[in-house]
Design a protein around this motif. Structure first.
Motif, mmCIF file in Angstrom:
data_model
loop_
_atom_site.group_PDB
_atom_site.id
_atom_site.type_symbol
_atom_site.label_atom_id
_atom_site.label_comp_id
_atom_site.label_asym_id
_atom_site.label_seq_id
_atom_site.Cartn_x
_atom_site.Cartn_y
_atom_site.Cartn_z
ATOM 1 N N ASP A 1 -71.601 75.991 70.998
ATOM 2 C CA ASP A 1 -71.902 77.292 70.763
ATOM 3 C C ASP A 1 -71.892 77.920 69.389
ATOM 4 O OD1 ASP A 1 -72.718 77.461 73.546
ATOM 5 O OD2 ASP A 1 -71.074 78.521 74.148
ATOM 6 N N GLY A 2 -70.532 77.603 68.834
ATOM 7 C CA GLY A 2 -70.230 78.233 67.612
ATOM 8 C C GLY A 2 -71.088 77.393 66.502
ATOM 9 N N ASN A 3 -71.138 76.128 66.689
ATOM 10 C CA ASN A 3 -72.166 75.280 65.751
ATOM 11 C C ASN A 3 -73.670 75.777 65.689
ATOM 12 O OD1 ASN A 3 -69.692 74.023 64.888
ATOM 13 N ND2 ASN A 3 -70.224 72.110 65.708
ATOM 14 N N LEU A 4 -74.359 75.649 66.860
ATOM 15 C CA LEU A 4 -75.630 76.024 67.079
ATOM 16 C C LEU A 4 -76.111 77.382 67.446
ATOM 17 C CD1 LEU A 4 -76.711 72.567 68.483
ATOM 18 C CD2 LEU A 4 -76.831 73.200 66.088
ATOM 19 N N GLY A 5 -75.155 78.184 67.977
ATOM 20 C CA GLY A 5 -75.476 79.585 68.594
ATOM 21 C C GLY A 5 -75.717 79.139 69.959
ATOM 22 N N GLY A 6 -75.854 80.300 70.657
ATOM 23 C CA GLY A 6 -76.007 80.302 72.285
ATOM 24 C C GLY A 6 -74.811 80.529 72.857
ATOM 25 N N SER A 7 -74.795 80.391 74.294
ATOM 26 C CA SER A 7 -73.691 80.608 75.137
ATOM 27 C C SER A 7 -73.462 79.497 76.232
ATOM 28 C CB SER A 7 -73.681 82.011 75.682
ATOM 29 O OG SER A 7 -74.787 82.201 76.488
ATOM 30 N N GLY A 8 -74.207 78.453 76.306
ATOM 31 C CA GLY A 8 -74.171 77.644 77.289
ATOM 32 C C GLY A 8 -72.943 76.842 77.651
ATOM 33 N N SER A 9 -72.243 76.531 76.314
ATOM 34 C CA SER A 9 -70.564 75.879 76.494
ATOM 35 C C SER A 9 -69.846 76.958 77.251
ATOM 36 C CB SER A 9 -70.190 75.673 75.173
ATOM 37 O OG SER A 9 -71.116 74.674 74.381
ATOM 38 N N ASN B 1 -76.679 66.173 84.210
ATOM 39 C CA ASN B 1 -78.063 67.048 83.754
ATOM 40 C C ASN B 1 -77.806 67.819 82.443
ATOM 41 O OD1 ASN B 1 -79.423 67.316 86.689
ATOM 42 N ND2 ASN B 1 -77.182 66.954 87.145
ATOM 43 N N GLN B 2 -77.065 67.250 81.466
ATOM 44 C CA GLN B 2 -77.037 68.093 80.200
ATOM 45 C C GLN B 2 -78.298 68.036 79.504
ATOM 46 O OE1 GLN B 2 -75.343 66.095 76.642
ATOM 47 N NE2 GLN B 2 -73.526 67.236 76.987
ATOM 48 N N PRO B 3 -78.828 68.990 79.085
ATOM 49 C CA PRO B 3 -79.819 69.445 78.264
ATOM 50 C C PRO B 3 -79.629 68.792 76.974
ATOM 51 C CG PRO B 3 -78.764 71.424 78.309
ATOM 52 C CD PRO B 3 -77.745 70.498 79.075
ATOM 53 N N GLU B 4 -80.803 68.775 76.260
ATOM 54 C CA GLU B 4 -80.857 68.508 74.684
ATOM 55 C C GLU B 4 -79.915 69.476 73.848
ATOM 56 O OE1 GLU B 4 -84.439 68.005 73.010
ATOM 57 O OE2 GLU B 4 -85.303 66.789 74.759
ATOM 58 N N GLU B 5 -79.142 68.755 73.052
ATOM 59 C CA GLU B 5 -78.225 69.891 72.331
ATOM 60 C C GLU B 5 -78.635 70.950 71.893
ATOM 61 O OE1 GLU B 5 -74.321 69.269 68.734
ATOM 62 O OE2 GLU B 5 -76.760 67.713 68.823
ATOM 63 N N GLN B 6 -79.954 71.009 71.318
ATOM 64 C CA GLN B 6 -80.671 72.317 70.725
ATOM 65 C C GLN B 6 -81.103 73.152 71.768
ATOM 66 O OE1 GLN B 6 -80.762 72.830 67.432
ATOM 67 N NE2 GLN B 6 -79.984 70.687 66.774
ATOM 68 N N LYS B 7 -81.223 72.641 72.934
ATOM 69 C CA LYS B 7 -81.633 73.652 74.108
ATOM 70 C C LYS B 7 -80.377 74.151 74.727
ATOM 71 C CE LYS B 7 -85.894 71.182 74.848
ATOM 72 N NZ LYS B 7 -86.787 70.431 75.838
ATOM 73 N N ASP B 8 -80.145 75.518 74.860
ATOM 74 C CA ASP B 8 -79.226 76.060 75.325
ATOM 75 C C ASP B 8 -79.326 76.514 77.022
ATOM 76 O OD1 ASP B 8 -76.522 77.299 75.341
ATOM 77 O OD2 ASP B 8 -77.232 79.390 74.656
ATOM 78 N N THR B 9 -79.895 75.504 77.598
ATOM 79 C CA THR B 9 -80.034 75.585 79.181
ATOM 80 C C THR B 9 -78.967 76.120 79.894
ATOM 81 O OG1 THR B 9 -81.774 73.773 78.868
ATOM 82 C CG2 THR B 9 -81.256 74.290 80.937
ATOM 83 N N PHE B 10 -77.901 75.422 79.735
ATOM 84 C CA PHE B 10 -76.616 75.895 80.284
ATOM 85 C C PHE B 10 -76.298 77.444 80.193
ATOM 86 C CE2 PHE B 10 -74.735 71.563 80.968
ATOM 87 C CZ PHE B 10 -75.808 71.295 81.812
ATOM 88 N N ALA B 11 -76.953 78.287 79.502
ATOM 89 C CA ALA B 11 -76.574 79.342 79.218
ATOM 90 C C ALA B 11 -77.217 80.275 80.358
ATOM 91 C CB ALA B 11 -77.246 80.102 77.864
ATOM 92 N N ASP B 12 -78.325 79.701 80.915
ATOM 93 C CA ASP B 12 -78.844 80.247 82.234
ATOM 94 C C ASP B 12 -77.912 80.068 83.668
ATOM 95 O OD1 ASP B 12 -80.726 81.178 84.332
ATOM 96 O OD2 ASP B 12 -81.882 79.544 84.084
ATOM 97 N N LYS B 13 -77.520 81.152 83.999
ATOM 98 C CA LYS B 13 -76.616 80.949 85.031
ATOM 99 C C LYS B 13 -77.104 80.518 86.482
ATOM 100 C CE LYS B 13 -73.327 84.210 83.491
ATOM 101 N NZ LYS B 13 -72.947 85.941 83.658
ATOM 102 N N ASN B 14 -78.641 80.721 86.521
ATOM 103 C CA ASN B 14 -79.162 80.111 87.757
ATOM 104 C C ASN B 14 -79.524 78.901 87.656
ATOM 105 O OD1 ASN B 14 -79.906 82.630 88.802
ATOM 106 N ND2 ASN B 14 -81.679 82.983 87.477
ATOM 107 N N THR B 15 -79.604 78.069 86.496
ATOM 108 C CA THR B 15 -79.416 76.621 86.207
ATOM 109 C C THR B 15 -78.202 76.199 86.887
ATOM 110 O OG1 THR B 15 -81.009 76.643 84.426
ATOM 111 C CG2 THR B 15 -79.598 74.887 84.769
ATOM 112 N N LEU B 16 -76.909 76.705 86.270
ATOM 113 C CA LEU B 16 -75.616 76.335 86.859
ATOM 114 C C LEU B 16 -75.461 76.539 88.235
ATOM 115 C CD1 LEU B 16 -73.858 78.068 83.836
ATOM 116 C CD2 LEU B 16 -74.120 75.596 84.057
ATOM 117 N N LEU B 17 -76.128 77.643 88.938
ATOM 118 C CA LEU B 17 -76.145 77.780 90.330
ATOM 119 C C LEU B 17 -76.914 76.656 91.127
ATOM 120 C CD1 LEU B 17 -75.992 81.559 90.481
ATOM 121 C CD2 LEU B 17 -74.155 80.124 91.088
ATOM 122 N N ARG B 18 -77.776 76.307 90.516
ATOM 123 C CA ARG B 18 -78.992 75.390 90.984
ATOM 124 C C ARG B 18 -78.001 73.921 91.184
ATOM 125 N NH1 ARG B 18 -81.987 71.842 88.801
ATOM 126 N NH2 ARG B 18 -81.827 73.190 86.685
#
Length: 272
Positions: A136-144, A170-187
């Protein structure tokens, strides 16, 4: 007394009376200003007290309010920043600093998870996880952050290890902040039997452990370590050496040497 003298004395008296009246008015205005200032001061102090009380009241209203840290159940160590997996009395401890968005962490987990969990299941090893937000600190976003919070919510439910493994699977590509989506984490939580409950869902959506994750990341930044994963066996850094790279076999050998002559820990059943 001449009229001229009487007029002069009268004028003097009138002037003196006028001067005294001015001074009295001046004093009265000054006194009024002081009183008004005092009243204003009381009002300001009262307002400040009201703000402080309001802040204190609002601070206690949530589990992760500003300045308040809500650690997951069973967290241990300084400030309860560590999530333990395995027997609490295991003779050796493996410390892992990792980030759910970190590709190197994913590679480490996929390579070493069977070995680590085998050592945990036999009481030889206790793993101590420190969750950080390096990507998150290096690339931005909030998935971490959001993934680590969700992992803390899974720890509350007793399903940290299983959900931890699902996130890396199910880790996404590093550049994609997929884990920022809480619905993904719940799924993804649906892949762990019994985990996706109303309390887990609320914990994820409310960011219940966000401040705890941030505090864990602050501790990592102050530790002197600079990359994830950082892996320590009984306090010694064992990962990242180019001359003697760690392998599952060498990890098993290190643990066996460290545990020689020691009894294994008492293992509790671990949710699959």
């Amino acid at each position: 007394m001449s009229d001229k003298n009487r007029d002069g004395k009268r004028s003097a008296r009138e002037a003196l009376q006028e001067q005294r009246a001015k001074e009295q008015n001046k004093t009265k205005r000054k006194r009024t200003g002081i009183v008004a200032g005092a009243v204003l001061g009381v009002l300001v102090v009262g307002a400040l007290i009201g703000v402080v009380v309001s802040d204190n009241d609002s601070g206690g209203g949530g589990s992760d309010s500003a300045g308040e840290v809500s650690a997951p159940k069973g967290a241990i160590g300084n400030d309860k920043l560590v999530i333990p997996v395995g027997a609490s009395d295991a003779p050796s401890a493996l410390t892992i600093y990792e980030d759910f968005r970190c590709p190197a962490c994913d590679s480490f987990e996929k390579t070493f998870t069977p070995t680590i969990q085998g050592l945990e299941n036999s009481g030889q090893l206790r793993t101590e996880y420190h969750l950080v937000t390096l990507i998150d600190g290096n690339l931005g976003g909030s998935g971490s952050l959001t993934a680590a919070n969700a992992a803390g919510c899974a720890q509350d439910a007793g399903d940290f290890r299983a959900y931890h493994d699902v996130l890396y699977a199910n880790q996404p590509e590093e550049q994609k902040d997929t884990f920022a989506d809480k619905n993904t984490l719940l799924r993804l939580a649906g892949q762990v039997k019994g985990l996706k409950t109303p309390s887990f869902t609320a914990c994820v959506n409310n960011g219940t452990h966000n401040s705890w994750v941030k505090k864990s990341d602050d501790a990592f930044n102050s530790s002197g370590f600079t990359s994830t994963p950082t892996v320590l066996l009984n306090g010694k850094n064992i990962f990242g050496s180019q001359s003697a790279p760690l392998t599952p076999a060498s990890l098993q050998q290190m643990v066996a040497r460290a545990n020689k002559g020691k009894q294994p820990g008492k293992v509790s059943p671990t949710p699959s």
